[in-house]
Design a protein around this motif. Structure first.
Motif, PDB file in Angstrom:
ATOM      1  N   GLY A  59      18.489  -7.036   2.609  1.00 25.46           N
ATOM      2  CA  GLY A  59      19.537  -6.409   3.403  1.00 25.46           C
ATOM      3  C   GLY A  59      20.367  -7.476   4.096  1.00 25.46           C
ATOM      4  N   GLN A  60      21.613  -7.157   4.366  1.00 20.00           N
ATOM      5  CA  GLN A  60      22.484  -8.084   5.090  1.00 20.00           C
ATOM      6  C   GLN A  60      22.305  -7.841   6.587  1.00 20.00           C
ATOM      7  N   GLU A  61      21.773  -8.820   7.288  1.00 19.16           N
ATOM      8  CA  GLU A  61      21.426  -8.647   8.689  1.00 19.16           C
ATOM      9  C   GLU A  61      22.138  -9.677   9.569  1.00 19.16           C
ATOM     10  N   GLU A  62      22.464  -9.249  10.806  1.00 20.10           N
ATOM     11  CA  GLU A  62      22.946 -10.195  11.805  1.00 20.10           C
ATOM     12  C   GLU A  62      21.724 -10.713  12.551  1.00 20.10           C
ATOM     13  N   LEU A  63      21.359 -11.955  12.265  1.00 20.08           N
ATOM     14  CA  LEU A  63      20.149 -12.530  12.843  1.00 20.08           C
ATOM     15  C   LEU A  63      20.373 -13.066  14.255  1.00 20.08           C
ATOM     16  N   PHE A  64      21.527 -13.693  14.470  1.00 21.13           N
ATOM     17  CA  PHE A  64      21.845 -14.283  15.762  1.00 21.13           C
ATOM     18  C   PHE A  64      23.287 -13.933  16.107  1.00 21.13           C
ATOM     19  N   PRO A  65      23.516 -13.322  17.271  1.00 19.70           N
ATOM     20  CA  PRO A  65      24.858 -12.832  17.607  1.00 19.70           C
ATOM     21  C   PRO A  65      25.804 -13.960  18.007  1.00 19.70           C
ATOM     22  N   GLU A  66      27.069 -13.634  18.053  1.00 21.24           N
ATOM     23  CA  GLU A  66      28.052 -14.566  18.605  1.00 21.24           C
ATOM     24  C   GLU A  66      27.685 -14.860  20.060  1.00 21.24           C
ATOM     25  N   GLY A  67      27.789 -16.117  20.457  1.00 26.04           N
ATOM     26  CA  GLY A  67      27.435 -16.502  21.815  1.00 26.04           C
ATOM     27  C   GLY A  67      25.955 -16.767  22.012  1.00 26.04           C
ATOM     28  N   TYR A  68      25.205 -16.894  20.914  1.00 30.06           N
ATOM     29  CA  TYR A  68      23.761 -17.125  21.032  1.00 30.06           C
ATOM     30  C   TYR A  68      23.495 -18.521  21.592  1.00 30.06           C
ATOM     31  N   GLN A  69      22.494 -18.607  22.475  1.00 27.62           N
ATOM     32  CA  GLN A  69      22.082 -19.878  23.065  1.00 27.62           C
ATOM     33  C   GLN A  69      20.585 -20.075  22.875  1.00 27.62           C
ATOM     34  N   VAL A  92      27.227 -22.207  11.652  1.00 28.07           N
ATOM     35  CA  VAL A  92      28.431 -21.788  12.374  1.00 28.07           C
ATOM     36  C   VAL A  92      28.705 -22.848  13.431  1.00 28.07           C
ATOM     37  N   ASP A  93      29.905 -22.817  13.982  1.00 25.29           N
ATOM     38  CA  ASP A  93      30.281 -23.815  14.980  1.00 25.29           C
ATOM     39  C   ASP A  93      29.521 -23.607  16.289  1.00 25.29           C
ATOM     40  N   ALA A  98      29.708 -20.016  18.062  1.00 24.64           N
ATOM     41  CA  ALA A  98      31.073 -19.482  18.070  1.00 24.64           C
ATOM     42  C   ALA A  98      31.171 -18.138  17.354  1.00 24.64           C
ATOM     43  N   SER A  99      30.238 -17.851  16.481  1.00 22.71           N
ATOM     44  CA  SER A  99      30.254 -16.593  15.734  1.00 22.71           C
ATOM     45  C   SER A  99      28.832 -16.195  15.385  1.00 22.71           C
ATOM     46  N   ALA A 100      28.693 -14.967  14.949  1.00 22.20           N
ATOM     47  CA  ALA A 100      27.368 -14.460  14.583  1.00 22.20           C
ATOM     48  C   ALA A 100      26.901 -15.099  13.272  1.00 22.20           C
ATOM     49  N   ILE A 101      25.600 -15.155  13.081  1.00 24.24           N
ATOM     50  CA  ILE A 101      25.021 -15.638  11.830  1.00 24.24           C
ATOM     51  C   ILE A 101      24.417 -14.452  11.097  1.00 24.24           C
ATOM     52  N   ARG A 102      25.005 -14.137   9.935  1.00 20.99           N
ATOM     53  CA  ARG A 102      24.510 -13.061   9.086  1.00 20.99           C
ATOM     54  C   ARG A 102      23.872 -13.674   7.843  1.00 20.99           C
TER      55      ARG A 102
END
Length: 448
Positions: free
Chosen positions: A309-319, A408-409, A341-345
């Motif tokens: 499945g295509q999942e968003e593992l870490f959202p934008e703004g993750y620290q 991602v950046d 800077a962006s989510a990681i899918r």
């Protein structure tokens, strides 16, 4: 019979109890370990991220037959994008291409000389029924000769980073097949050579087509067209045909990409399908029959869509905890916060959501000798990357490179102004006297 069932049940219960007491877990066999396809080589790729979901002998170079035409298609689409030609540009059929078109053994459909054909007409015949003469006509239009076009094919393959390839003509025929009917192999190529690609290279080429020129799928999914009054019936049996002969191979969402067959290559197919916004790419090489290449592709697609499945593992703004700031020199603040800077899918196998983590790769050129950013710093300034790491059992990597991962950046979340001259001066004075105090202190300690 009833006593046998009771005995089997008691034996199974005893075994499970023994496992429990001894702390032994029954062996689990993952789908990746049991799944296979009947092809000499095969690969399954997520088209968005390039993640490889399954691979079998994917690095073995084999004749790709007409899957070679995917490179010709790419270069035609690129020439249109650059404005060198258009869909309405016309050309005529050379003697060389005409001879190919007259040979039914080479998918010839019988073209007409002294007639203007549009790029759109030639491309459709190439993509839909794998016609060789129209492919050569396009190569000659773009580069002047097929030999010069082959040079462009190999240069583009290198630019794309195809790991295993050899292009000797635009069509995928063996050069020996071309010479067998009295024609010369393309200038500068070995008369006995074949085009060669691995499944990995074919998938990477398809990855570039569907992402760079998605309009190619409008033509590769066309069931029927015509040229000179003759029907062009798509060779892809996985498309939504109503014909009962093909319906068993159909797969919802398939819209491409390229079939292939020669005696040396066997039956092969590069497929692609989209469902619910997810696109997968498949390649099977050297299957047993026309139908088998589609049956095995169907297995790959079913596996890919059902097990991943295509999942968003870490959202934008993750620290990352305890790594959410960087020190700042010469700024009004001593630190600045950083985040993705962006989510990681990613394409995630069912049940493996917790097998992923991220790490920061700080751009060292952004830091001074003390490991600090130097003010002024803008909000959203890139200071590195956030890299996705997989910690599971089976990792096939990414189609874009053996070691490449998703990134991602990593950016600053606020701006930091440069401190005024007075504060900088105070800081310098404090640092100066601090160094003197440290030196004196060390000297005194040395006396005792």
């Amino acid at each position: 019979m009833r006593q046998k069932l009771q005995a089997s049940f008691l034996l199974l219960t005893a075994m499970l109890l023994a496992f429990s007491i001894l702390g032994i877990s029954p062996v689990k066999i993952s789908a990746a370990e049991t799944f296979d396809v009947q092809a000499e080589s095969a690969i399954l790729v997520d088209a968005e991220t390039g993640k490889i979901l399954f691979a079998k002998n994917a690095d073995v170079k084999l004749p790709p037959a007409s899957m070679t035409k995917m490179m010709t298609e790419y270069l035609v689409l690129e020439a249109i994008e650059k404005g060198d030609i258009s869909w309405e540009t016309t050309t005529q059929i050379s003697d060389y291409a005409f001879t190919l078109s007259a040979n039914e053994d080479f998918s010839g459909i019988g073209l007409i000389q002294d007639k203007d054909y549009t790029v759109k007409q030639l491309y459709e015949a190439m993509a839909i029924i794998s016609d060789n003469a129209t492919t050569v006509a396009l190569a000659e239009l773009i580069s002047g000769s097929e030999g010069e076009f082959v040079k462009r094919m190999n240069a583009k393959a290198e630019e794309m980073g195809l790991p295993e390839y050899q292009f000797v003509n635009a069509t995928g025929l063996g050069n020996q097949d071309i010479t067998s009917i009295g024609l010369q192999a393309p200038e500068g190529t070995d008369p006995n050579a074949n085009d060669l690609m691995s499944a990995r290279s074919a998938a990477l080429l398809a990855y570039h087509i569907v992402n760079d020129f998605p309009e190619a799928l409008d033509i590769s999914s066309t069931l029927m067209s015509e040229l000179d009054g003759r029907p062009l019936e798509n060779l892809n049996w996985m498309l939504p045909w109503e014909d009962n002969n093909y319906v068993q191979y159909g797969f919802d969402g398939v819209d491409g990409l390229k079939t292939g067959w020669t005696k040396e290559a066997g039956y092969c197919f590069t497929g692609t399908a989209e469902r619910d916004g997810r696109r997968l790419i498949t390649v099977v090489m050297k299957t047993d029959s026309k139908g088998a290449r589609f049956t095995e592709t169907k297995k790959l697609l079913e596996y890919g869509f059902s097990q991943f499945g295509q999942e968003e593992l870490f959202p934008e703004g993750y620290q990352i905890k305890k790594e959410s700031t960087l020190p700042v020199a010469k700024g009004k603040e001593e630190t600045v916060e950083i985040a993705s800077a962006s989510a990681i899918r990613a394409a995630i196998k069912n049940g493996e959501e917790k097998s992923y983590s991220v790490k920061y790769n700080i751009d060292k050129e952004k830091l001074n000798e003390n490991g600090e950013l130097t003010a002024p710093i803008k909000k959203g300034e890139k200071v590195g990357t956030v890299e996705l790491s997989y910690n599971g059992e089976v990792d096939y990597g990414y189609i874009t490179g053996q070691s490449k991962t998703q990134q991602v950046d990593l950016v600053t979340t606020t701006a930091v102004e440069k401190a005024n001259w007075f504060m900088l001066a105070l800081g310098s004075i404090g640092e100066f006297f601090g160094n003197i105090f440290s030196t004196v202190s060390d000297t005194i300690k040395g006396w005792f």
